[in-house]
Write a protein that holds these residues in place. Structure first.
Motif, PDB file in Angstrom:
ATOM      1  N   GLY A 176       5.028  -0.721   2.097  1.00  0.00           N
ATOM      2  CA  GLY A 176       4.005  -0.604   2.822  1.00  0.00           C
ATOM      3  C   GLY A 176       2.834   0.388   1.875  1.00  0.00           C
ATOM      4  N   ARG A 203      12.401   0.237  10.481  1.00  0.00           N
ATOM      5  CA  ARG A 203      11.314   0.562   9.319  1.00  0.00           C
ATOM      6  C   ARG A 203      11.889   2.013   8.246  1.00  0.00           C
ATOM      7  N   ASN A 215       8.205   0.985   4.726  1.00  0.00           N
ATOM      8  CA  ASN A 215       8.946  -0.137   4.501  1.00  0.00           C
ATOM      9  C   ASN A 215       8.931  -0.917   5.726  1.00  0.00           C
TER      10      ASN A 215
END
Length: 244
Positions: A176, A203, A215
């Protein structure tokens, strides 16, 4: 013991058969303390008696400069026992220091057994009996993708992400955006996997100084319960790799 496939004699119970090239041990349970470790060899899940044999390896812990060599030798002996069985997976319980050293020596999938399990072998048998998760054979580097190509922490961050991507029940890791507005830390790069969602995905949060990157980790778990099991595995492997 004889090979359960072709009947050839094996040097040690559960050894990989060099005659018919078949495995006799499907999984190994490693119970480790700093002074002693027991390896329990397990047959396939359909076997009448899943426990094939066990072997114990001991060491005398050293202090100071000799400790590094002594621990490496201890881990090497355990790794040799694992390699000669060629199992599909290893379940580990006990000393993180010993388990971490053994993981460096072998390249089989490792799973942590629940830390509060009184009987790691029984806990492993129950877990394997309830297992219903797809195994992903894709190499870790090929599991990383998404629109954000920049990873926090450079090579160290990439190593943390590949550590998670290497788990056999992880399909994909999607980095991310990086948030640079967090609270600063002097502890270096740290990584943690958060609670699973209803679809079994988790995550991975990576912190490096004042920067944070979230992420998304896509797993093969179909629900939160199995996703939580994968989360526990991932946090254990991150701790064993000194990212926690």
């Amino acid at each position: 013991m004889e090979c359960r496939h072709c009947g050839s004699a094996l040097e040690k119970p559960g050894d990989f058969c060099l005659v018919c090239r078949a495995e006799n041990t499907e999984a190994i349970v490693l119970e480790a303390t700093r002074e002693r470790a027991t390896l329990t060899m397990l047959a396939g899940e359909d076997a009448d008696d899943p426990v094939i044999a066990e072997t114990t390896v001991t060491t005398t812990p050293e202090e100071g400069e000799n400790e590094v060599v002594e621990l490496r030798n201890f881990a090497g002996l355990l790794a040799d026992e694992i390699r000669r069985k060629r199992p599909e997976e290893v379940y580990a319980s006990g000393s993180r220091e010993v388990i971490r050293a053994v993981r460096r020596e072998v390249h089989y999938p490792f799973y942590r057994v629940d830390g509060d399990a009184d009987d790691p072998v029984a806990a492993t048998l129950e877990r394997r009996g309830n297992r219903a998760l797809e195994v992903v054979e894709t190499p870790p580097a090929e599991k990383i993708g998404g629109s954000h190509s920049t990873l926090i922490g450079g090579r160290t961050g990439m190593r943390a992400i590949q550590t998670v991507a290497g788990h056999p029940h992880v399909k994909k890791v999607i980095p991310g955006p990086i948030d640079a507005g967090g609270k600063g830390s002097q502890s270096g790069l740290r990584a943690k996997v958060t609670r699973a969602d209803d679809g079994g995905n988790v995550r991975m949060l990576i912190r490096d100084g004042s920067s944070v990157q979230e992420n998304r980790v896509v797993t093969t778990a179909p629900n939160r319960e199995l996703g939580e099991r994968i989360r526990d595995d991932l946090n254990d492997v991150l701790a064993d790799s000194e990212f926690q």
